[in-house]
Motif scaffolding. Sequence first.
Motif, PDB file in Angstrom:
ATOM      1  N   ASP A   2       0.854  -1.196   0.000  1.00 20.01           N
ATOM      2  CA  ASP A   2       0.000   0.000   0.000  1.00 20.01           C
ATOM      3  C   ASP A   2       0.888   1.243   0.000  1.00 20.01           C
ATOM      4  OD1 ASP A   2      -1.929   1.927   0.240  1.00 20.01           O
ATOM      5  OD2 ASP A   2      -2.920   1.055   1.983  1.00 20.01           O
ATOM      6  N   PRO A   3       1.378   1.634  -1.170  1.00 23.74           N
ATOM      7  CA  PRO A   3       2.332   2.757  -1.232  1.00 23.74           C
ATOM      8  C   PRO A   3       1.801   4.049  -0.631  1.00 23.74           C
ATOM      9  CG  PRO A   3       2.321   1.567  -3.303  1.00 23.74           C
ATOM     10  CD  PRO A   3       1.188   1.015  -2.487  1.00 23.74           C
ATOM     11  N   GLU A   4       0.514   4.362  -0.866  1.00 23.27           N
ATOM     12  CA  GLU A   4      -0.012   5.638  -0.383  1.00 23.27           C
ATOM     13  C   GLU A   4      -0.061   5.704   1.132  1.00 23.27           C
ATOM     14  OE1 GLU A   4      -2.870   4.540  -2.917  1.00 23.27           O
ATOM     15  OE2 GLU A   4      -2.730   6.179  -4.357  1.00 23.27           O
ATOM     16  N   ALA A   5      -0.139   4.517   1.782  1.00 18.85           N
ATOM     17  CA  ALA A   5      -0.133   4.466   3.249  1.00 18.85           C
ATOM     18  C   ALA A   5       1.280   4.280   3.794  1.00 18.85           C
ATOM     19  CB  ALA A   5      -1.032   3.341   3.734  1.00 18.85           C
ATOM     20  N   GLY A   6       2.271   4.294   2.905  1.00 20.78           N
ATOM     21  CA  GLY A   6       3.655   4.148   3.338  1.00 20.78           C
ATOM     22  C   GLY A   6       4.107   2.710   3.470  1.00 20.78           C
ATOM     23  N   GLU A   7       3.277   1.744   3.056  1.00 20.75           N
ATOM     24  CA  GLU A   7       3.666   0.330   3.109  1.00 20.75           C
ATOM     25  C   GLU A   7       4.400  -0.010   1.815  1.00 20.75           C
ATOM     26  OE1 GLU A   7       0.513  -2.335   4.154  1.00 20.75           O
ATOM     27  OE2 GLU A   7      -0.394  -0.878   5.528  1.00 20.75           O
ATOM     28  N   LEU A   8       5.715   0.114   1.864  1.00 15.41           N
ATOM     29  CA  LEU A   8       6.554   0.019   0.676  1.00 15.41           C
ATOM     30  C   LEU A   8       7.607  -1.066   0.825  1.00 15.41           C
ATOM     31  CD1 LEU A   8       7.118   3.859   0.269  1.00 15.41           C
ATOM     32  CD2 LEU A   8       5.827   2.436  -1.331  1.00 15.41           C
ATOM     33  N   THR A   9       8.056  -1.581  -0.315  1.00 12.46           N
ATOM     34  CA  THR A   9       9.202  -2.489  -0.331  1.00 12.46           C
ATOM     35  C   THR A   9      10.325  -1.955  -1.215  1.00 12.46           C
ATOM     36  OG1 THR A   9       8.177  -3.768  -2.117  1.00 12.46           O
ATOM     37  CG2 THR A   9       7.809  -4.533   0.145  1.00 12.46           C
ATOM     38  N   GLY A  10      10.045  -0.892  -1.976  1.00 13.14           N
ATOM     39  CA  GLY A  10      11.068  -0.295  -2.820  1.00 13.14           C
ATOM     40  C   GLY A  10      10.616   1.049  -3.344  1.00 13.14           C
ATOM     41  N   VAL A  11      11.590   1.883  -3.740  1.00 12.52           N
ATOM     42  CA  VAL A  11      11.290   3.216  -4.266  1.00 12.52           C
ATOM     43  C   VAL A  11      12.271   3.541  -5.390  1.00 12.52           C
ATOM     44  CG1 VAL A  11      10.289   4.148  -2.136  1.00 12.52           C
ATOM     45  CG2 VAL A  11      12.761   4.314  -2.511  1.00 12.52           C
ATOM     46  N   ALA A  12      11.950   4.569  -6.151  1.00 18.36           N
ATOM     47  CA  ALA A  12      12.838   4.987  -7.237  1.00 18.36           C
ATOM     48  C   ALA A  12      12.626   6.457  -7.557  1.00 18.36           C
ATOM     49  CB  ALA A  12      12.596   4.144  -8.484  1.00 18.36           C
ATOM     50  N   LEU A  13      13.728   7.182  -7.705  1.00 14.13           N
ATOM     51  CA  LEU A  13      13.713   8.501  -8.326  1.00 14.13           C
ATOM     52  C   LEU A  13      13.998   8.280  -9.804  1.00 14.13           C
ATOM     53  CD1 LEU A  13      13.874  11.615  -8.562  1.00 14.13           C
ATOM     54  CD2 LEU A  13      16.296  11.407  -7.950  1.00 14.13           C
TER      55      LEU A  13
ATOM     56  N   LEU B 171      17.474   6.157 -13.926  1.00 11.91           N
ATOM     57  CA  LEU B 171      17.424   5.941 -12.483  1.00 11.91           C
ATOM     58  C   LEU B 171      18.865   5.863 -11.985  1.00 11.91           C
ATOM     59  CD1 LEU B 171      14.743   4.674 -13.806  1.00 11.91           C
ATOM     60  CD2 LEU B 171      14.547   3.391 -11.678  1.00 11.91           C
ATOM     61  N   PRO B 172      19.503   6.999 -11.690  1.00 10.92           N
ATOM     62  CA  PRO B 172      20.920   6.975 -11.305  1.00 10.92           C
ATOM     63  C   PRO B 172      21.138   6.196 -10.013  1.00 10.92           C
ATOM     64  CG  PRO B 172      19.948   9.138 -10.877  1.00 10.92           C
ATOM     65  CD  PRO B 172      18.922   8.346 -11.631  1.00 10.92           C
ATOM     66  N   GLU B 173      21.956   5.148 -10.112  1.00 12.07           N
ATOM     67  CA  GLU B 173      22.253   4.260  -8.977  1.00 12.07           C
ATOM     68  C   GLU B 173      20.963   3.775  -8.315  1.00 12.07           C
ATOM     69  OE1 GLU B 173      25.331   5.872  -6.466  1.00 12.07           O
ATOM     70  OE2 GLU B 173      26.711   6.086  -8.150  1.00 12.07           O
ATOM     71  N   GLY B 174      19.959   3.514  -9.135  1.00 12.29           N
ATOM     72  CA  GLY B 174      18.681   3.020  -8.648  1.00 12.29           C
ATOM     73  C   GLY B 174      18.114   2.001  -9.617  1.00 12.29           C
ATOM     74  N   PRO B 175      16.952   1.413  -9.275  1.00 10.28           N
ATOM     75  CA  PRO B 175      16.071   1.775  -8.166  1.00 10.28           C
ATOM     76  C   PRO B 175      16.571   1.268  -6.818  1.00 10.28           C
ATOM     77  CG  PRO B 175      15.207  -0.127  -9.330  1.00 10.28           C
ATOM     78  CD  PRO B 175      16.390   0.329 -10.125  1.00 10.28           C
ATOM     79  N   VAL B 176      15.951   1.798  -5.755  1.00 10.46           N
ATOM     80  CA  VAL B 176      16.255   1.352  -4.397  1.00 10.46           C
ATOM     81  C   VAL B 176      15.361   0.145  -4.141  1.00 10.46           C
ATOM     82  CG1 VAL B 176      16.376   2.006  -1.968  1.00 10.46           C
ATOM     83  CG2 VAL B 176      16.735   3.740  -3.758  1.00 10.46           C
ATOM     84  N   ALA B 177      15.909  -1.039  -4.350  1.00 13.90           N
ATOM     85  CA  ALA B 177      15.103  -2.254  -4.354  1.00 13.90           C
ATOM     86  C   ALA B 177      15.871  -3.395  -3.708  1.00 13.90           C
ATOM     87  CB  ALA B 177      14.733  -2.623  -5.799  1.00 13.90           C
ATOM     88  N   ASP B 178      15.144  -4.464  -3.418  1.00  8.93           N
ATOM     89  CA  ASP B 178      15.757  -5.671  -2.869  1.00  8.93           C
ATOM     90  C   ASP B 178      16.238  -6.538  -4.028  1.00  8.93           C
ATOM     91  OD1 ASP B 178      16.572  -7.875  -1.505  1.00  8.93           O
ATOM     92  OD2 ASP B 178      14.583  -8.466  -0.787  1.00  8.93           O
ATOM     93  N   TRP B 179      17.510  -6.410  -4.365  1.00  8.06           N
ATOM     94  CA  TRP B 179      18.061  -7.169  -5.488  1.00  8.06           C
ATOM     95  C   TRP B 179      18.282  -8.627  -5.120  1.00  8.06           C
ATOM     96  CZ3 TRP B 179      18.028  -5.229 -10.244  1.00  8.06           C
ATOM     97  CH2 TRP B 179      17.927  -3.835 -10.391  1.00  8.06           C
TER      98      TRP B 179
END
Length: 398
Positions: free
Chosen positions: A68-79, A95-103
């Motif tokens: 639930d991203p809108e509620a802040g329940e996240l597992t990863g993000v990306a600029l 996505l410079p040095e991204g995404p911020v994810a569980d590789w």
Amino acid sequence: MSALLVPPGRVPQAHNRGFALRTITAETYRAFLASPDGAALGAGFLQLPSWAEVKEGWRAQLLGWGPDPEAGELTGVALVLLRQFPGTRKYFAYLPEGPVADWNDPDIDGWLAPLLEHLRRAGAFAVRIGPSPAYRRWDAARLKPLTGPGRRLGDVLASEVDPLGTAVAERLRARGWRRCGGDGTGADGDAQPRHVFHVPLAGRTTKDLWAGLNQEWRRNVRRAQKEGVEVVVGSAAELPEFYRLLGITERRDGFRLGRSLAYYERQYAALNAEEPGRMKLYLARHRGEILAAHTMITVGRRAWYQTGASADHRREVRPSNALQWRMLQDAHALGADVYDMRGVPSTLDPDERAYGLLRWKLGTGGQVVETLGEWERPLAGSANHTLYRAFHAYLNRR
């Protein structure tokens, strides 16, 4: 603000079972990075919301995925930075040095495929990413005796090969991704440095850090102290002097970053507005004159030496060594696990001009780390593939 942050809800949204991908607010994004789960992913400063304000000429999206991203329940993000291809309504997504994810996730398609589909619907024709896992590492002690004419990092057996990095590279290739610059050690196709230099800090004392410096470094730090070099943390007011010294450094060392003073002023303002003290400007003064200036950025438990500049005169008092020793100590005091000295060349040939930078960083006793580098692919659709080829032809003519 130099980059347009696309507000939530303005672009198509992707769904999966028990999973959603959304544009999110900067506040939600930052809260995730500060959470235990987000901090464990080790985001770099190029994936901070504030970085969107540094990059002129790019639109930006902040994306998040999870239950639930809108509620802040996240597992990863990306600029995501979006650059419009001239004469079209299509974008190159970066996505410079991204995404911020569980590789480590064996099912990377669970989040990567919705991310690509989201970007395709948002008008992107191709995507470039920078996965975070390391690929290979070389200890300084291994490299020092193995320099020689024409020799490069790839000629030396690595101290460590990261199995996660190897697995991620294989997964990306199987999904049609291309490693920018190929698999050679030159990596000219990467926008960010493929080879970086890390000084490990976790579990070490200041005495350990001092002992890790080679004899030349310890001698130079002592020389700076004996000569009365003073190291202080400056402010935005000293950025013009930093920039003047950077110009001297570029001419002396034969490189060109192509950044303006306004770029560094935006960077300093944006990062420190996001978190006070996130970017610091360190100054080395001698007899009242600034002889060297280096910048340091901290995010969570990571610290980076980003850019260094120094004068041509009075180099014998070793202001840059004094600066780095202070910055190492400060990063350690802040609780950083790693002090990242950023890019190093891949050459081990002492006769090549670029080798001097590697030699200087090797003196701190850390490791050369080969990252996975940057990866690129066109998005689905024949028109996107055609535009992707045209885009590279356009870049080659510039």
